[in-house]
Design a protein around this motif. Sequence first.
Motif, short mmCIF file in Angstrom:
data_model
loop_
_atom_site.label_atom_id
_atom_site.label_comp_id
_atom_site.label_asym_id
_atom_site.label_seq_id
_atom_site.Cartn_x
_atom_site.Cartn_y
_atom_site.Cartn_z
N GLY A 8 0.82 -1.20 0.00
CA GLY A 8 0.00 0.00 0.00
C GLY A 8 0.85 1.25 0.00
N GLY A 9 0.20 2.39 -0.13
CA GLY A 9 0.92 3.65 -0.12
C GLY A 9 0.01 4.78 -0.55
N SER A 10 0.63 5.91 -0.85
CA SER A 10 -0.11 7.10 -1.27
C SER A 10 0.26 7.43 -2.70
N VAL A 11 -0.76 7.64 -3.53
CA VAL A 11 -0.55 8.00 -4.93
C VAL A 11 -1.55 9.06 -5.33
N THR A 90 -9.53 4.95 -1.99
CA THR A 90 -8.86 5.08 -0.70
C THR A 90 -9.52 4.20 0.34
N ALA A 91 -8.72 3.32 0.95
CA ALA A 91 -9.25 2.35 1.92
C ALA A 91 -8.10 1.53 2.48
N VAL A 92 -8.40 0.76 3.50
CA VAL A 92 -7.51 -0.30 3.93
C VAL A 92 -7.88 -1.55 3.15
N TYR A 93 -6.90 -2.16 2.52
CA TYR A 93 -7.12 -3.33 1.69
C TYR A 93 -6.66 -4.59 2.43
N TYR A 94 -7.51 -5.62 2.37
CA TYR A 94 -7.25 -6.87 3.06
C TYR A 94 -7.25 -8.04 2.08
N GLY A 110 -4.16 -6.02 6.65
CA GLY A 110 -4.59 -4.80 5.98
C GLY A 110 -3.43 -3.90 5.61
N THR A 111 -3.56 -3.25 4.47
CA THR A 111 -2.56 -2.29 4.01
C THR A 111 -3.29 -1.06 3.48
N GLN A 112 -2.83 0.12 3.88
CA GLN A 112 -3.53 1.36 3.55
C GLN A 112 -3.19 1.83 2.14
N VAL A 113 -4.22 2.16 1.40
CA VAL A 113 -4.07 2.79 0.08
C VAL A 113 -4.76 4.14 0.14
N THR A 114 -4.02 5.18 -0.19
CA THR A 114 -4.56 6.54 -0.19
C THR A 114 -4.36 7.16 -1.56
N VAL A 115 -5.45 7.61 -2.16
CA VAL A 115 -5.40 8.22 -3.49
C VAL A 115 -5.85 9.67 -3.37
#
Length: 117
Positions: A8-11, A90-94, A110-115
Amino acid sequence: VQLQACGGGSVQAGGSLRLSCKFSGRTFSNYAMAWFRQALGKEREFVAYINWSGESTNYADSVKGRFTISRDNPKNMVYLQMNSLKPEDTAVYYCATGLSGNGATYWGQGTQVTVSS
């Protein structure tokens, strides 16, 4: 079964990310796999599914054509390639397995994805 998700990360909107999930504890090729996500203040929702062999996949309408689920059975890995990302992704992905109905028995952390727009 243990599941370990990462990637995950920020894009920015329009960008791409690839999530990975490592499976351990049982024979990976015996299990279908799925990705779910949960946005802040919302219920967890289904994103993508892949059967044990990788020959059958299914996607939520909201990600169809943008996300691709895949697996590498010898490596005990499942992936989620996410393209053309939108702020609403944008969410926590599992990652999950032991699937039944709309849920699962085993969940990754879970891994955080932020768009951002």
